[in-house]
Design an enzyme around this catalytic site. Structure first.
Site, mmCIF file in Angstrom:
data_model
loop_
_atom_site.group_PDB
_atom_site.id
_atom_site.type_symbol
_atom_site.label_atom_id
_atom_site.label_comp_id
_atom_site.label_asym_id
_atom_site.label_seq_id
_atom_site.Cartn_x
_atom_site.Cartn_y
_atom_site.Cartn_z
ATOM 1 N N THR A 23 0.908 -1.156 0.690
ATOM 2 C CA THR A 23 -0.205 -0.012 0.169
ATOM 3 C C THR A 23 0.701 1.380 -0.090
ATOM 4 O OG1 THR A 23 -0.571 -0.261 2.516
ATOM 5 C CG2 THR A 23 -2.026 -1.108 1.409
ATOM 6 N N SER A 24 1.962 0.831 -0.763
ATOM 7 C CA SER A 24 3.247 2.345 -0.514
ATOM 8 C C SER A 24 2.983 2.817 -1.436
ATOM 9 C CB SER A 24 4.134 1.344 0.362
ATOM 10 O OG SER A 24 5.014 2.926 0.234
ATOM 11 N N ARG A 25 4.027 2.276 -2.243
ATOM 12 C CA ARG A 25 4.504 2.639 -3.843
ATOM 13 C C ARG A 25 4.907 1.247 -4.755
ATOM 14 N NH1 ARG A 25 2.577 6.550 -2.614
ATOM 15 N NH2 ARG A 25 3.192 8.746 -2.355
ATOM 16 N N GLU A 81 1.219 2.869 -12.632
ATOM 17 C CA GLU A 81 -0.494 2.786 -12.379
ATOM 18 C C GLU A 81 -0.693 4.071 -13.374
ATOM 19 O OE1 GLU A 81 -0.297 5.121 -7.955
ATOM 20 O OE2 GLU A 81 0.068 3.358 -8.015
ATOM 21 N N HIS A 89 -4.975 2.648 -5.783
ATOM 22 C CA HIS A 89 -4.604 3.817 -4.949
ATOM 23 C C HIS A 89 -5.553 4.434 -4.149
ATOM 24 C CE1 HIS A 89 -0.728 5.889 -5.031
ATOM 25 N NE2 HIS A 89 -1.388 6.800 -3.803
ATOM 26 N N ASP A 115 -2.360 -2.152 -3.467
ATOM 27 C CA ASP A 115 -3.207 -0.482 -3.572
ATOM 28 C C ASP A 115 -2.480 0.415 -4.779
ATOM 29 O OD1 ASP A 115 -5.354 1.117 -3.408
ATOM 30 O OD2 ASP A 115 -3.856 2.397 -2.427
#
Length: 330
Positions: free
Chosen positions: A232-234, A263, A295, A258
């Site tokens: 869920t970071s980068r 992206e 995201h 995420d």
């Protein structure tokens, strides 16, 4: 100040307009992302406000400097999309939102873990079709499992606290050992130990040259067979091709994302009427043990309020010549 907001959506304009009443800036909301083609749109503004997938490389910064932009206000925590050295050389200050609601991302991390484990997304679709069979829906107890957290900043620590509430053993790694780790009962370990011990590994570190593709074929080889991997970071923390290979070999049994390395061409847009051209992304979607959200981990009303307030205060501090406590330096 007159501020050009790039990559804005309806919720951005709604929240920023509402809270701006106390700051009285002139806000201009643009849907287009900031890049070399759109940078001239900053003309006539004093500052630009950008998000995670906007580009502020040297070429873009030079164009912003020609438009006499003196401030870049990031409405996010990450700043890997800004060439800080080039910004400093051009006299452009960069500020960010170092913390908004760590609970938003931490809780979304748990949502991914629980959904992948108990397969609630698949069960929901089955029940809607009148299928109440339990075959293929078996999960496992989180209680007693070992969870490895890479990155023990505010989000990582909140995630650890939630996991401890489930009765998990939490091991963690960071380049600096936070004082809170001991009080939360986190076992501070090196990366190789974390890889070897963890049933679930969750990423909460920033994207830097040192963390780029920290999850790769070599690190995956050190993990338990059947590991669950959450990011869920980068997106660029993960070598996606290496993870696809690990999914095929069943080294990785669950993948929750995420974020995604490419992206920028996909997320925050409605692509339902388009043929998605990213073959790697579509390969990820073909696995029934992969769960991807676009995201949205940050996306709670509490987090938005924090992001907006800090961003507008950063802009006001610059306008008033105050110290920039959230400035990002090269």
């Amino acid at each position: 100040m007159k501020v050009a907001f790039f990559s804005t959506r309806k919720y951005d304009s709604q929240y920023f307009s509402q809270y701006n009443a106390a700051y009285n800036h002139e806000l201009n909301f643009l849907e287009v992302p900031l890049n070399s083609h759109t940078a001239p749109l900053a003309k006539g503004h004093d500052a630009v406000c950008i998000f995670v997938n906007d580009q502020a490389n040297e070429e873009v910064l030079q164009e912003l400097a020609r438009q006499e932009i003196k401030l870049i206000a990031l409405r996010c925590a990450g700043f890997n999309n800004v060439d800080l050295k080039a910004a400093a050389a051009l006299g452009i200050k960069v500020v960010r939102v170092p913390a908004y609601s760590p609970y938003s991302v931490a809780e979304h991390t748990l949502a991914l873990i629980l959904t992948l484990n108990r397969k609630t997304h698949r069960a929901y679709n089955r029940v809607k079709e009148g299928n109440f069979a339990l075959n293929g829906l078996m999960g496992f107890d989180l209680h007693g499992r070992t969870i490895g957290l890479i990155g023990l900043g505010k989000i990582g620590l909140v995630t650890a606290g939630i996991l401890k509430g489930f009765g998990c053993k939490v091991v963690g790694y960071d380049i600096a050992r936070p004082a809170e780790a001991d009080s939360l009962g986190i076992d501070f370990v090196d990366l190789d130990t974390l890889y070897a011990q963890s049933d679930i590994i969750s990423l909460h570190c920033p994207l830097t040259p040192d963390t780029y593709h920290i999850i790769n074929s070599k690190s995956l080889a050190k993990m338990k067979k059947g590991v669950m991997l959450i990011n869920t970071s980068r997106g660029a923390l993960i070598d996606t091709k290496a993870v696809i290979s690990a999914l095929k070999s069943e080294k990785v049994s669950y993948l929750g994302l995420d974020v995604y390395e490419e992206e920028a061409a996909l997320f925050f847009e409605d692509k339902s009427e388009n043929v998605i051209q990213d073959d790697i992304f579509m390969r990820l979607l073909s696995f029934n043990n992969v769960l991807i959200t676009g995201h949205q981990a940050f996306f709670t009303s509490d987090a938005m309020q924090g992001i907006v307030s800090v961003t507008l205060q950063n802009i006001s501090d610059f306008e008033e010549g105050k110290a920039l406590k959230n400035q990002v330096l090269p």
